[in-house]
Design a protein around this motif. Structure first.
Motif, PDB file in Angstrom:
ATOM      1  N   ASN A  38       0.806  -1.227   0.000  1.00  0.00           N
ATOM      2  CA  ASN A  38       0.000   0.000   0.000  1.00  0.00           C
ATOM      3  C   ASN A  38       0.839   1.278   0.000  1.00  0.00           C
ATOM      4  N   SER A  39       2.121   1.162  -0.323  1.00  0.00           N
ATOM      5  CA  SER A  39       2.963   2.348  -0.500  1.00  0.00           C
ATOM      6  C   SER A  39       2.897   2.782  -1.958  1.00  0.00           C
ATOM      7  N   ILE A  40       3.105   4.094  -2.170  1.00  0.00           N
ATOM      8  CA  ILE A  40       3.079   4.628  -3.530  1.00  0.00           C
ATOM      9  C   ILE A  40       4.453   5.211  -3.843  1.00  0.00           C
ATOM     10  N   TYR A  41       4.983   4.886  -5.018  1.00  0.00           N
ATOM     11  CA  TYR A  41       6.288   5.376  -5.436  1.00  0.00           C
ATOM     12  C   TYR A  41       6.155   6.107  -6.769  1.00  0.00           C
ATOM     13  N   LYS A  42       7.025   7.051  -6.978  1.00  0.00           N
ATOM     14  CA  LYS A  42       7.020   7.800  -8.225  1.00  0.00           C
ATOM     15  C   LYS A  42       8.309   7.516  -8.981  1.00  0.00           C
ATOM     16  N   THR A  71      10.076  16.813   2.608  1.00  0.00           N
ATOM     17  CA  THR A  71      10.819  16.901   1.354  1.00  0.00           C
ATOM     18  C   THR A  71      10.755  15.543   0.674  1.00  0.00           C
ATOM     19  N   LEU A  72      11.261  15.483  -0.552  1.00  0.00           N
ATOM     20  CA  LEU A  72      11.243  14.208  -1.259  1.00  0.00           C
ATOM     21  C   LEU A  72      12.121  13.181  -0.539  1.00  0.00           C
ATOM     22  N   ARG A  73      11.725  11.932  -0.631  1.00  0.00           N
ATOM     23  CA  ARG A  73      12.489  10.831  -0.039  1.00  0.00           C
ATOM     24  C   ARG A  73      12.898   9.900  -1.170  1.00  0.00           C
ATOM     25  N   VAL A  74      14.202   9.888  -1.437  1.00  0.00           N
ATOM     26  CA  VAL A  74      14.736   9.145  -2.572  1.00  0.00           C
ATOM     27  C   VAL A  74      15.045   7.711  -2.158  1.00  0.00           C
ATOM     28  N   TYR A  91      16.403   7.155 -14.758  1.00  0.00           N
ATOM     29  CA  TYR A  91      15.209   7.090 -13.917  1.00  0.00           C
ATOM     30  C   TYR A  91      15.621   6.933 -12.462  1.00  0.00           C
ATOM     31  N   TYR A  92      14.845   7.537 -11.572  1.00  0.00           N
ATOM     32  CA  TYR A  92      15.049   7.332 -10.146  1.00  0.00           C
ATOM     33  C   TYR A  92      13.683   7.278  -9.461  1.00  0.00           C
ATOM     34  N   ILE A  93      13.645   6.743  -8.249  1.00  0.00           N
ATOM     35  CA  ILE A  93      12.380   6.512  -7.551  1.00  0.00           C
ATOM     36  C   ILE A  93      12.326   7.307  -6.258  1.00  0.00           C
ATOM     37  N   THR A  94      11.196   7.938  -6.023  1.00  0.00           N
ATOM     38  CA  THR A  94      10.954   8.643  -4.765  1.00  0.00           C
ATOM     39  C   THR A  94       9.664   8.114  -4.140  1.00  0.00           C
ATOM     40  N   LEU A  95       9.607   8.200  -2.821  1.00  0.00           N
ATOM     41  CA  LEU A  95       8.373   7.839  -2.124  1.00  0.00           C
ATOM     42  C   LEU A  95       7.342   8.919  -2.390  1.00  0.00           C
ATOM     43  N   TYR A  96       6.145   8.522  -2.777  1.00  0.00           N
ATOM     44  CA  TYR A  96       5.099   9.471  -3.148  1.00  0.00           C
ATOM     45  C   TYR A  96       4.059   9.566  -2.030  1.00  0.00           C
ATOM     46  N   ASN A  97       3.937  10.760  -1.483  1.00  0.00           N
ATOM     47  CA  ASN A  97       2.921  11.008  -0.455  1.00  0.00           C
ATOM     48  C   ASN A  97       1.730  11.709  -1.099  1.00  0.00           C
TER      49      ASN A  97
END
Length: 342
Positions: A38-42, A71-74, A91-97
């Motif tokens: 249930n986490s969302i990533y960008k 702030t963004l969490r990489v 490409y890189y991934i961040t946690l999406y709130n």
């Protein structure tokens, strides 16, 4: 609908970053990935591992360690890497709130952003700048204004000595007295201010400034604004962020509302961290000084940028529309400064 190539990219990214994808959606050139926890990533796309992009990762990690979480969490891959290269893109991934989309036309959103900026500045004073590759952008505004005033005189001389004067030349020369006067007013407000004293004062430290505010890079979560892009951060005086915020917000309000709006923003910032009178004077000078008008003249008469006449005219119209400051604004702000007690 995702293409087979996009699905392949998402699955490879999920594998490298040890994610368990449940579903994914495309947003422009980027993707939102929902995993089974249930986490969302960008998944973000850039075209090079530029220094400013890489630097924001290090900054974000240091801020997160200091419990500055808006702030963004990489996310690093299982190999400890930030980037995944595919063809000519990275490409890189961040946690999406997931939160409420920020809107500059909403005054409550802007006030909330002001509070978040103030809190961010206060927290960033505890960060060791030396461990980060962030540029120090503090400059001597008084010196810059004097140099720009001298350039205005040079531009007037260049135009007056031309055998053939274009429509742009005529319009720029006509605007020069007004903007020269604005520059002189700005200079009069800061002539007795020492920038070094602002920097050296223990209570008015240089801070990490965000420098760019775009609605698509801001989210509101639990009455706090989250900053999802730190690539333009630099070390500067606090008022640099307030200046950038005001310049952006002015586009979404009527000119006759700018004075009241500016004072509201200063008062809102002061609820968390008080601005000194010298800082507010410097902010006022930055607001009224015609930076964009000067830069347009510099491109035309000094660097001789290869633009068409119509493009120069278009940019001049745009600059003069958004950079004029009324007598009401100037006199009202000076009155506000005279009564400012901090």
């Amino acid at each position: 609908m995702l293409t087979d190539k996009e699905i392949s990219l998402i699955l490879k990214m999920a594998s490298r970053y040890e994610l368990s994808p449940k579903t994914a959606y495309r947003i422009g050139e980027e993707y939102l990935l929902y995993d089974t926890n249930n986490s969302i990533y960008k998944i973000n796309k850039v075209y090079s591992k530029r220094g400013d992009v890489y630097n924001q990762f290090n900054l974000a990690n240091v801020l997160n360690e200091k419990n500055i979480m808006n702030t963004l969490r990489v996310i690093k891959s299982k190999h400890g890497e930030y980037f995944y290269k595919r063809h000519k893109s990275y490409y890189y991934i961040t946690l999406y709130n997931k939160g409420l989309q920020f809107e500059f036309k909403n005054k409550n959103h802007v006030k909330l952003l002001t509070t978040s900026i103030s809190d961010f500045h206060t927290s960033s004073t505890n960060v060791d700048f030396s461990s980060l590759n962030i540029k120090d952008r503090v400059n001597n505004l008084s010196k810059n204004i004097m140099e720009n005033l001298y350039s205005f005189d040079r531009i007037a001389s260049i135009i007056n000595n031309r055998n053939v004067v274009s429509r742009f030349d005529e319009m720029y020369l006509k605007c020069l007295p007004y903007y020269t006067n604005l520059a002189l007013i700005a200079l009069s407000q800061i002539k007795d201010i020492s920038i070094n004293s602002l920097i050296d004062n223990n209570e008015i430290n240089k801070v990490i400034c965000i420098n760019r505010f775009r609605s698509e890079e801001l989210q509101i979560i639990n009455n706090q604004v989250y900053f999802n892009n730190l690539s333009k951060c630099s070390i500067n005086l606090r008022i640099k962020d307030l200046y950038e915020l005001l310049m952006k917000a002015y586009h979404y309000s009527q000119p006759d509302q700018h004075l009241e709006f500016t004072i509201d923003i200063i008062n809102e910032y002061n609820k968390s961290h008080i601005l000194s009178k010298d800082e507010v004077k410097l902010l006022f000078a930055m607001i009224i000084f015609p930076f964009k008008f000067y830069r347009l003249g510099k491109r035309r008469y000094f660097t001789k940028k290869d633009w068409s006449e119509s493009k120069y005219l278009h940019n001049l119209k745009k600059v003069t529309t958004y950079s004029q400051r009324s007598k009401k604004f100037i006199n009202g702000f000076i009155e506000f400064l005279n009564d400012y007690e901090y």
